[in-house]
Write an enzyme that holds these catalytic residues in place. Structure first.
Site, PDB file in Angstrom:
ATOM      1  N   PHE A  87       0.813  -1.225   0.000  1.00  0.00           N
ATOM      2  CA  PHE A  87       0.000   0.000   0.000  1.00  0.00           C
ATOM      3  C   PHE A  87       0.841   1.267   0.000  1.00  0.00           C
ATOM      4  CE2 PHE A  87      -2.254  -3.203   2.685  1.00  0.00           C
ATOM      5  CZ  PHE A  87      -3.132  -3.642   1.704  1.00  0.00           C
TER       6      PHE A  87
ATOM      7  N   ILE B  18       2.906  -6.757  -5.063  1.00  0.00           N
ATOM      8  CA  ILE B  18       2.578  -6.285  -3.717  1.00  0.00           C
ATOM      9  C   ILE B  18       1.182  -6.730  -3.282  1.00  0.00           C
ATOM     10  CG2 ILE B  18       4.146  -4.342  -3.900  1.00  0.00           C
ATOM     11  CD1 ILE B  18       1.779  -2.525  -4.411  1.00  0.00           C
TER      12      ILE B  18
ATOM     13  N   GLY C  36      -3.933   1.062 -15.299  1.00  0.00           N
ATOM     14  CA  GLY C  36      -3.669   0.723 -13.899  1.00  0.00           C
ATOM     15  C   GLY C  36      -4.894   0.890 -13.034  1.00  0.00           C
ATOM     16  N   VAL C  37      -5.065  -0.027 -12.069  1.00  0.00           N
ATOM     17  CA  VAL C  37      -6.259  -0.001 -11.210  1.00  0.00           C
ATOM     18  C   VAL C  37      -5.936  -0.019  -9.719  1.00  0.00           C
ATOM     19  CG1 VAL C  37      -7.733  -1.062 -12.949  1.00  0.00           C
ATOM     20  CG2 VAL C  37      -6.503  -2.529 -11.339  1.00  0.00           C
TER      21      VAL C  37
ATOM     22  N   GLU D  53      -4.759   2.235  -7.593  1.00  0.00           N
ATOM     23  CA  GLU D  53      -5.101   3.411  -6.794  1.00  0.00           C
ATOM     24  C   GLU D  53      -6.535   3.898  -6.984  1.00  0.00           C
ATOM     25  OE1 GLU D  53      -0.976   3.693  -5.588  1.00  0.00           O
ATOM     26  OE2 GLU D  53      -1.809   3.191  -7.515  1.00  0.00           O
TER      27      GLU D  53
END
Length: 752
Positions: free
Chosen positions: A253, A478, A714-715, A717
């Site tokens: 995160f 991550i 991108g997903v 955030e």
């Protein structure tokens, strides 16, 4: 402009599907190892002693009782700390803000509560922990300043900008005069509390001393290249002396973007004792570094009766440490999201006696969009315009700051599809007008935005004689599903089954890649993997065409497809050859290629790239008790091509849950007398539990984008951005009470 790359005539078999994670079995069976689980012969264990004051100096340390414990090898303090080769240099890393990074056990000065003041190293972890409790530290204490509100007037414009963070743009128009002359004016202050990262896996580092004097380091990090850079800077080592690995991560995160102090201490002890050392931080100690900083924001909006914005002013102040100027992009969104001729954005920092804050999922956007989108909802109430309609009135297809069109922007479709799925048309606009028995019902919405980024990245692909493919680089998974999407991309590129592809990550011996963060990993590493696989495919095709009696003779590369482990002429499967036969005929054990991918400069010159979302939330509130339940969330996402709808949906769902936490639960409480975060555990730092999370519906809106060859945005955030604002707006709709401070807790609702 970026062009699409394909080695299988555009026939994706796996990319775009809903596939389970390839690393799932290893994680659920315990085969996946984390930084604090790798072992070594003669491994010693370090335990950190933390300061009990926030500001001052150490006047004495008594370690005699700790050293007397059987099994204790050494107690390291600033008084006996070995010198390190890189002492004269700052301990810089890839994402460090301007300033002087914290240097553990450097001297007697205390700059934040929980600062490490000693490391006890012992044969066993339990021995080190017990001995650490016997270390006595005496301080000369100063009064700490940790209250941002008390020194907001002293906030300053950071003299040096943080790399990758754009400063606020210069004002355009005359926002002050336009606001003063606007028929309808709104000016309010919004606050967000400090929030701490609380991944399941704590920060940990295992430093293994190899027989040849080199080091193998397992670190909790979102990019092992950063660990290696930090260690080479801090200890004067050469990159070839330090191999760093982080194959799995139990949640990052953003909290693991930077190397934390346990890494330095583990390497320090390993060098001093010439033996392998592991240091794992406790949950309490996780409060002594990165967190989302609390902020005070003022938003001023001016409009006429039509709802068209005539003025936007957005000012933000948040805290940083006394030794670094940590910066986020908080106010810039207010200049990008809506069309307005008069805009003024300001952003300042306040020095506090706390650790340096750090990036936490959608840093800056969570903070700034909460203020902006709450203010927009307040403006909708003041003008009597539906919240969606108000946003459409001020919609822009170009970036007002850069004065360039967006490469793609399907936000209108997000509004439409999200509203339809949520049932927005059935909303009664009057606050307190909707009920379900004894509960007040509220519906709120907000817009989300995040940067669509790509970083320079490399990847290696290796096709072996048995028809198996290995791809990878040094980036990290991550928890987002990077292992899976890279496997999908590679399998499609060479027409192989998924189980014939192995992806390796998190190792500095692999091709170099940036840290995993910012929602750029799919575009960056994904494109690099695709290019490396294409190069392998080209080599394989060249060998295949040169085979005796080749069915591919006189065929161009662009006319073949890779499918079912074979190279075949498009539209004529009878003319094909197996990849295994190609390598056998060529007498090769493998075909290998390493390729790099970089952002498209031509695209950037012409366009701006962002992901967008529309978030709809339903809350139900007990009128007497003020207890809030978030019963429904619909999140409509425009993020370009979705590589894996299953893992992407999970990313948005997890981000929405974090948004619920930000809205209703999460708050790191500072006692300003002590300068200490007081709720330093998962019992008192509240995060959403299962009972707090109800229906979450994710919509991926179709969107084509050319910012990178994969067409992805991108997903990681975007799912959290705007969620807290939507919930806060729903609470106002339910109760008629406007809470402008996060988290929105029962006491604030009852007192409003």
């Amino acid at each position: 402009m970026a062009t699409q790359i394909s080695t299988s005539a555009g026939r994706d078999r796996f990319v775009g599907g809903a596939l389970s994670r390839v690393d799932g079995p290893a994680k659920v069976t315990g085969l996946a190892k984390y930084a604090g689980e790798f072992s070594a012969e003669n491994l010693a264990h370090g335990y950190v002693v933390s300061s009990t004051v926030a500001k001052g100096r150490i006047t004495a340390i008594d370690v005699s009782a700790a050293e007397a414990v059987p099994g204790v090898l050494k107690v390291i303090t600033h008084q006996n700390r070995p010198s390190v080769a890189g002492e004269a240099k700052a301990y810089q890393d890839m994402v460090a803000p301007p300033g002087l990074p914290f240097r553990p056990l450097y001297d007697e000065t205390i700059v934040f509560s929980g600062q490490p003041v000693a490391l006890v190293v012992a044969e066993e972890f339990e021995t080190a922990r017990h001995a650490a409790s016997l270390v006595t530290v005496t301080y000369e204490e100063d009064t700490p300043q940790t209250d941002i509100a008390a020194i907001a007037d002293e906030a300053y414009d950071p003299p040096k900008k943080r790399s990758g963070i754009k400063p606020p743009p210069k004002p355009w128009g005359d926002a002050g005069a336009a606001f003063d002359g606007a028929p309808i004016k709104l000016r309010q202050q919004y606050r967000i509390a400090h929030e701490h990262h609380n991944p399941m896996e704590p920060q940990a580092s295992t430093v293994i001393v190899e027989d040849d004097g080199t080091y193998t380091v397992y670190d909790k990090i979102q990019g092992v290249a950063n660990t290696q850079l930090y260690l080479t800077n801090a200890f004067g080592l050469k990159p070839e002396q330090v191999r760093c690995l982080s194959p799995y991560m139990g949640g990052g995160f953003g909290g693991a973007l930077r190397p934390q102090y346990q890494l330095f201490l583990a390497m320090l002890a390993a060098q001093d004792l010439n033996r392998s050392v592991r240091v794992v931080l406790t949950r309490d100690q996780m409060w002594s570094f990165t967190y989302r900083p609390g902020a005070i924001q003022t938003v001023s909006l001016g409009t006429d009766g039509s709802g068209k914005l005539q003025a936007i002013r957005h000012d933000a102040v948040h805290g940083t440490s006394t030794y670094e100027d940590y910066q986020e992009n908080i106010v810039n969104w207010s200049g990008i999201l809506y069309a307005c001729d008069n805009v003024e954005l300001t952003y300042r920092l306040a020095k506090l006696d706390t650790p340096t804050p750090g990036d936490m999922r959608a840093p800056g956007a969570v903070t700034g969009i909460f203020a902006l989108e709450t203010a927009m909802d307040e403006l909708a109430c003041a003008t009597g315009i539906d919240p969606i309609q108000l946003r459409l009135i001020n919609y822009t297809e170009t970036d007002p700051v850069e004065e360039k069109p967006f490469g793609s922007k399907a936000l209108k479709s997000c509004f439409e599809q999200g509203a339809e799925r949520f049932g927005w048309s059935k909303r009664s606009p009057e606050p307190r007008s909707m009920r379900d028995g004894r509960e007040l019902v509220g519906w709120g919405m907000a817009t989300g935005i995040w940067e669509s980024l790509m970083m320079q990245s490399s990847a290696r692909a290796t096709l072996t004689a048995d028809g198996r493919l290995e791809v990878g680089n040094s980036t990290a998974d991550i928890g987002t599903g990077t292992y899976t999407i890279l496997t999908q991309i590679a399998a499609d590129a060479l027409g192989l089954p998924m189980d014939h592809v192995t992806t390796k990550l998190g190792d500095t011996n692999l091709a170099q890649a940036p840290v995993a963060g910012g929602s750029w990993t799919a575009a960056s590493s994904g494109t690099a993997v695709m290019k490396a696989c294409r190069k392998v495919a080209e080599q394989a095709f060249k060998l295949a065409r040169g085979m005796d009696g080749s069915p591919l003779a006189n065929v161009d590369f662009e006319r073949v497809v890779f499918a079912n482990g074979r190279i075949e002429v498009a539209g004529d499967a009878s003319r094909s050859v197996a990849l295994t036969d190609v390598l056998k005929a060529a007498g090769k054990d493998k075909i290998e290629a390493t390729e790099s991918a970089s952002p498209d400069k031509d695209f950037k010159k012409k366009y701006e790239a962002y992901t967008h979302s529309a978030v709809f939330a339903e809350v139900k509130i007990d009128e007497d008790l003020g207890i809030v339940r978030v019963t429904r969330v619909v999140s409509a996402i425009a993020a370009g091509k979705i590589l894996n709808t299953k893992t992407a949906r999970s990313q948005i769902m997890g981000a929405v849950v974090m948004g619920i936490g930000s809205a209703l639960h999460e708050e790191s409480v500072l006692d300003h007398r002590l300068g200490r975060f007081m709720n330093r555990n998962l019992g008192e730092y509240h995060v959403p539990a299962h009972a707090d999370v109800h229906d979450i519906d994710v919509i991926f809106v179709e969107e084509e984008d050319k910012a990178n060859p994969l067409g992805v945005k991108g997903v990681g955030e975007i799912g959290i951005v705007g969620t807290a604002a939507a919930i806060g707006n729903a609470i106002h709709h339910a109760t008629g009470k406007r809470i402008r401070e996060l988290p929105i807790t029962v006491d604030k609702i009852l007192a409003a």
